[in-house]
Design an enzyme around this catalytic site. Structure first.
Site, short mmCIF file in Angstrom:
data_model
loop_
_atom_site.label_atom_id
_atom_site.label_comp_id
_atom_site.label_asym_id
_atom_site.label_seq_id
_atom_site.Cartn_x
_atom_site.Cartn_y
_atom_site.Cartn_z
N CYS A 146 -45.68 12.69 -0.35
CA CYS A 146 -46.25 12.33 0.95
C CYS A 146 -46.99 11.01 0.85
O CYS A 146 -48.14 10.98 0.40
CB CYS A 146 -47.18 13.44 1.46
SG CYS A 146 -47.87 13.09 3.09
N CYS A 149 -50.15 10.92 2.98
CA CYS A 149 -51.25 11.70 2.41
C CYS A 149 -51.90 10.97 1.24
O CYS A 149 -53.13 10.95 1.11
CB CYS A 149 -50.74 13.05 1.90
SG CYS A 149 -49.78 14.00 3.08
N ASP A 150 -51.09 10.38 0.37
CA ASP A 150 -51.58 9.91 -0.92
C ASP A 150 -51.51 8.41 -1.15
O ASP A 150 -52.08 7.91 -2.13
CB ASP A 150 -50.80 10.61 -2.05
CG ASP A 150 -50.91 12.13 -1.98
OD1 ASP A 150 -51.98 12.61 -1.58
OD2 ASP A 150 -49.94 12.81 -2.34
#
Length: 326
Positions: A146, A149-150
């Site tokens: 992701c 996300c990261d």
């Protein structure tokens, strides 16, 4: 032994499941959650339990560990009265109401272990992984599924990154990562991109992106703590190589956890539960879906939580109407 009856059962314990539980519990509907034990390959709490720093969930300006965030959600669910069982539901029958549920180990029994007037499916989805050598060592220590996300975490900033995939998702993630990376390498198994023309053109023209066609990863390498490079192979010539990379991002799709409802609920072409637009309702009255099991576009903790709220409000309305009918 007679099955245990519940007004509403929540299957799954990620942000969607716990948000639904909090809303339902505060409405005095006594929700019963099966949080699962290694269901879909995850511990109770779902995908977030496998992530480290979560920096984009509102209310945590300093960030929060994924496992800690899910523990806080669980505590909030319990505080308001949700009853939680650390068991997995392996069979669900929606052909008649009340719905029938079987806990793991009881699937072969004729009688269910539980029944419910309403059920919320919040079983999530899991990112497809390649299980490369070294992947278990560097998962969440350089390997992710992701970018949103990261991608912004410190270990990836101003460093070379690799994205695997050739579709729109891979193109979108690679372009997103250019905001943080020194350079992004995209590995495409075939000799062309599957992405739409617009996305493919944008990717190929980006000055911070190099697309490697006919190329697959073969191994992830590092110092035992953090990823340092990705070994590659040319699918045409067989030539091997290596790309320095502090991050490797899979963008090869997700698998929604819909085994429970296959053949009962309408699924889309990719296997996600279809919900009536603007609601959490499925084609089966009294059955609702929330989170990544029905969301193949956003797949964020905050959007999962939002859809859990929707499912709870829809279920509350349904149960109120059912009570009025009786």
């Amino acid at each position: 032994m007679a099955p245990q009856h519940h007004k509403v059962v929540i299957i799954g314990s990620g942000p969607a499941g716990h948000t639904a539980a909090i809303y339902l519990a505060r409405a005095n509907l006594n929700p019963f959650m099966f949080e699962g034990m290694m269901a879909n390959g995850f511990a109770p709490g779902g995908q977030l339990t496998t992530t480290t720093d979560v920096e984009n969930f509102p209310g945590f300006p300093e960030g929060v560990m994924g496992g800690e965030l899910m523990e806080k959600m669980r505590e909030q669910s319990v505080r308001f009265g949700t009853e939680i069982e650390t068991e997995t539901i392996t069979k669900l029958d929606t052909s008649a109401r009340p719905f029938k549920l079987w806990r793991e180990g009881s699937e072969s029994e004729k009688e269910p272990t539980d029944t419910a007037d309403a059920v919320i499916i919040a079983t999530g989805a899991s990112a497809k992984r390649m299980n490369l050598p070294g992947e278990d060592i560097y998962w969440q220590n350089g390997i992710s599924a992701c970018a949103v996300c990261d991608g912004a975490v410190p270990i990836f900033r101003n460093k070379p990154l690799v994205v695997i995939g050739g579709g729109d998702s891979a193109a979108e993630e690679a372009i997103y990562l250019t905001k943080y990376a020194s350079h992004v390498h995209v590995l495409v198994r075939r000799d062309k991109l599957r992405a739409s023309k617009v996305m493919a053109s944008r990717l190929l023209k980006h000055p911070k992106v190099t697309v490697h066609f006919n190329t697959v990863p073969t191994e992830t390498l590092g110092d035992g703590k953090l990823l340092g490079s990705v070994a590659t192979k040319d699918t045409v010539t067989g030539a091997t190589g290596s790309i320095p990379a502090n991050g490797l991002f899979y963008a090869i799709g997700h698998v929604p956890a819909t085994e429970l409802v296959k053949g009962q609920v309408n699924l889309d072409n990719d296997g996600y539960i279809s919900t009536i637009p603007g609601t959490a309702e499925t084609n089966i009255v009294g059955l609702f879906a929330a989170g990544d099991v029905q969301d193949k576009r956003y797949r964020q903790a905050v959007t999962s939580a939002g859809s859990g709220c929707m499912a709870a409000l829809d279920a509350e309305r349904y149960l109120s109407e059912l009570e009025a009918e009786e």
